[in-house]
Design a protein around this motif. Structure first.
Motif, mmCIF file in Angstrom:
data_model
loop_
_atom_site.group_PDB
_atom_site.id
_atom_site.type_symbol
_atom_site.label_atom_id
_atom_site.label_comp_id
_atom_site.label_asym_id
_atom_site.label_seq_id
_atom_site.Cartn_x
_atom_site.Cartn_y
_atom_site.Cartn_z
ATOM 1 N N CYS A 4 7.882 16.818 25.272
ATOM 2 C CA CYS A 4 8.727 15.726 24.802
ATOM 3 C C CYS A 4 8.037 15.096 23.591
ATOM 4 N N TYR A 5 8.695 15.141 22.453
ATOM 5 C CA TYR A 5 8.067 14.759 21.197
ATOM 6 C C TYR A 5 8.937 13.759 20.433
ATOM 7 N N LYS A 6 8.282 12.821 19.788
ATOM 8 C CA LYS A 6 8.974 11.817 19.000
ATOM 9 C C LYS A 6 8.817 12.128 17.523
ATOM 10 N N TRP A 7 9.923 12.064 16.781
ATOM 11 C CA TRP A 7 9.868 12.239 15.329
ATOM 12 C C TRP A 7 10.611 11.103 14.652
ATOM 13 N N LYS A 8 9.965 10.485 13.653
ATOM 14 C CA LYS A 8 10.593 9.435 12.861
ATOM 15 C C LYS A 8 10.312 9.706 11.388
ATOM 16 N N PRO A 9 11.245 9.328 10.517
ATOM 17 C CA PRO A 9 10.950 9.440 9.089
ATOM 18 C C PRO A 9 9.842 8.468 8.709
ATOM 19 N N ILE A 10 8.901 8.922 7.948
ATOM 20 C CA ILE A 10 7.777 8.087 7.552
ATOM 21 C C ILE A 10 7.922 7.713 6.078
ATOM 22 N N PHE A 11 7.813 6.439 5.791
ATOM 23 C CA PHE A 11 7.890 5.941 4.431
ATOM 24 C C PHE A 11 6.497 5.504 3.980
ATOM 25 N N GLU A 12 6.282 5.484 2.681
ATOM 26 C CA GLU A 12 5.004 5.073 2.115
ATOM 27 C C GLU A 12 5.251 4.124 0.946
ATOM 28 N N ASP A 13 4.329 3.192 0.760
ATOM 29 C CA ASP A 13 4.428 2.305 -0.389
ATOM 30 C C ASP A 13 3.080 1.632 -0.616
ATOM 31 N N ASP A 14 2.962 0.980 -1.768
ATOM 32 C CA ASP A 14 1.732 0.276 -2.125
ATOM 33 C C ASP A 14 1.920 -1.226 -1.891
ATOM 34 N N PHE A 15 0.858 -1.859 -1.350
ATOM 35 C CA PHE A 15 0.922 -3.273 -0.999
ATOM 36 C C PHE A 15 -0.295 -4.015 -1.540
ATOM 37 N N ILE A 16 -0.084 -5.281 -1.816
ATOM 38 C CA ILE A 16 -1.154 -6.151 -2.304
ATOM 39 C C ILE A 16 -1.911 -6.724 -1.112
ATOM 40 N N ILE A 17 -3.240 -6.730 -1.198
ATOM 41 C CA ILE A 17 -4.078 -7.317 -0.157
ATOM 42 C C ILE A 17 -4.837 -8.498 -0.744
ATOM 43 N N ARG A 18 -4.540 -9.683 -0.236
ATOM 44 C CA ARG A 18 -5.239 -10.885 -0.677
ATOM 45 C C ARG A 18 -6.021 -11.551 0.458
ATOM 46 N N GLU A 19 -5.769 -11.108 1.689
ATOM 47 C CA GLU A 19 -6.322 -11.834 2.833
ATOM 48 C C GLU A 19 -6.596 -10.873 3.979
ATOM 49 N N TRP A 20 -7.711 -11.107 4.683
ATOM 50 C CA TRP A 20 -7.949 -10.361 5.915
ATOM 51 C C TRP A 20 -8.081 -11.337 7.077
ATOM 52 N N LEU A 21 -7.714 -10.856 8.258
ATOM 53 C CA LEU A 21 -7.697 -11.685 9.454
ATOM 54 C C LEU A 21 -8.799 -11.247 10.404
ATOM 55 N N PRO A 22 -9.568 -12.181 10.962
ATOM 56 C CA PRO A 22 -10.697 -11.822 11.826
ATOM 57 C C PRO A 22 -10.262 -11.544 13.260
ATOM 58 N N SER A 23 -11.132 -10.864 13.972
ATOM 59 C CA SER A 23 -10.942 -10.661 15.405
ATOM 60 C C SER A 23 -11.172 -11.975 16.141
ATOM 61 N N GLU A 24 -10.391 -12.222 17.183
ATOM 62 C CA GLU A 24 -10.566 -13.451 17.954
ATOM 63 C C GLU A 24 -11.914 -13.462 18.673
ATOM 64 N N LYS A 25 -12.354 -12.300 19.123
ATOM 65 C CA LYS A 25 -13.621 -12.220 19.845
ATOM 66 C C LYS A 25 -14.819 -12.270 18.919
ATOM 67 N N ASP A 26 -14.658 -11.725 17.710
ATOM 68 C CA ASP A 26 -15.757 -11.689 16.752
ATOM 69 C C ASP A 26 -15.225 -12.097 15.381
ATOM 70 N N PRO A 27 -15.351 -13.359 15.010
ATOM 71 C CA PRO A 27 -14.786 -13.856 13.745
ATOM 72 C C PRO A 27 -15.322 -13.154 12.504
ATOM 73 N N LYS A 28 -16.460 -12.469 12.630
ATOM 74 C CA LYS A 28 -17.020 -11.774 11.479
ATOM 75 C C LYS A 28 -16.426 -10.376 11.299
ATOM 76 N N ARG A 29 -15.681 -9.927 12.302
ATOM 77 C CA ARG A 29 -15.110 -8.576 12.268
ATOM 78 C C ARG A 29 -13.690 -8.624 11.724
ATOM 79 N N LEU A 30 -13.401 -7.796 10.728
ATOM 80 C CA LEU A 30 -12.061 -7.705 10.173
ATOM 81 C C LEU A 30 -11.144 -6.997 11.165
ATOM 82 N N LYS A 31 -10.076 -7.651 11.543
ATOM 83 C CA LYS A 31 -9.108 -7.064 12.468
ATOM 84 C C LYS A 31 -7.921 -6.453 11.729
#
Length: 336
Positions: free
Chosen positions: A226-253
């Motif tokens: 039993c296999y799942k297939w979906k059309p996959i799209f791609e695009d470019d995005f701007i990154i201005r911010e990263w969010l930390p892990s709740e358990k480790d604020p120094k780790r990028l989540k």
């Protein structure tokens, strides 16, 4: 459906109430199988191609003449789906369990937002949504787990027989409960049809597929067949911010995805992505922002937010000003 009784199901678990630790196996994900497997099944004549519907997974059980419906989280659905219960009470064999998708179909396209609003609202509000806004939720049955007290998986009943049993139960004149939409065409043609109609995707079965479940609350291994297939799209995005892990604020989540609206020329929120290796997480923290990231995703909501985003590559060759969305969307609040 067969009328033979079996003591197997009662020895496993009771259907009323459905146990909270019941977990049904899921299809093999798209990135976990080689597409040659599908073509081989097609060549052998063993491939069943069905349209994947975009809704909420639901379990329905009937015992002692009464029907109960549960969400995938095994929470019992109350009077939100009384119209479905009434039909199942009439057509579904006793001591049986089926699984399907609750959908809202508008113009041959599934509206996941409308379905979610039904289940996230109060019962009274859910009824009003169906009566005056979205239309009644329909139930697409895609498998039978237990029939007349007999677990079809444990008795190795192949999927093509289970599919025929679904069709027998549903009949041909039921517009609210339906079997899977089987696509009688080549696999490549089915993929093209999904793109042409903007459907969610396909669920592909080996006609001899046997599913499985667990009763300890853990996810079963995804069974072959039993296999799942979906059309996959791609695009470019701007990154201005990263969010930390709740358990480790120094780790990028996760990182927040942005694009530029082609009409307003302003950046808007497109969701988040967090599918990174530990090495990449460290690299992303060190990178000077803003930067550009290429992301794969399955679809976009009306707000422009991407669905099931996956990191592909960093794009140091791309400029922030070039990350323009393909069209203008209705912006949603930039919430974490």
């Amino acid at each position: 459906m067969a009328k033979a009784k079996s003591p197997v199901t009662p020895s496993l678990f009771q259907l009323d109430p459905l146990p909270k630790n019941f977990v049904l196996a899921k299809p093999v994900q798209q990135d976990a199988y080689d597409e040659s497997v599908i073509y081989e099944l097609e060549t052998k004549g063993d491939l069943i191609i069905t349209r994947k519907r975009d809704g909420w997974k639901l379990f329905a059980v009937k015992t002692n003449g009464e029907v109960k419906i549960y969400t995938d989280g095994l929470n019992e659905v109350d009077e939100r789906l009384d119209h479905i219960k009434a039909i199942l009470k009439r057509i579904m064999p006793d001591d049986s369990m089926i699984v399907g998708e609750g959908i809202v179909d508008i113009g041959d396209k599934d509206d996941l937002g409308k379905v979610s609003s039904v289940f996230h609202s109060s019962p009274e509000r859910a009824v009003k949504i169906q009566n005056y806004e979205a239309g009644l939720v329909k139930f697409m049955i895609f498998d039978i787990v237990i029939e007349n007290g007999r677990c079809l998986y444990l008795f190795s009943v192949p999927y093509h027989q289970r599919l025929n049993a679904i069709k027998e139960v549903v009949g041909i004149n039921n517009h609210l409960i339906m079997p899977p939409q089987v696509l009688e065409m080549k696999y490549d043609d089915a993929k093209k049809l999904v793109l042409d109609k903007s459907w969610e995707g396909l669920v592909l079965y080996d006609r001899n597929f046997i599913s499985s479940f667990r009763l300890d609350g853990k996810n079963p291994a995804r069974p072959k067949g039993c296999y799942k297939w979906k059309p996959i799209f791609e695009d470019d995005f701007i990154i201005r911010e990263w969010l930390p892990s709740e358990k480790d604020p120094k780790r990028l989540k996760e990182v927040v995805l942005l694009q530029i609206d082609p009409k307003t020329k302003k950046e808007f929120y497109c969701g988040k992505v967090g599918t990174f290796t530990n090495k990449m997480r460290d690299e992303l923290k060190r990178l000077k922002r803003p930067f550009v990231m290429q992301v794969a995703f399955e679809a976009r909501y009306e707000s422009g937010k991407v669905r099931n985003a996956r990191f592909m590559h960093l794009r140091p060759d791309k400029k922030v000003k070039d990350c323009v969305s393909p069209k203008s969307y209705s912006p949603s609040p930039n919430t974490a």
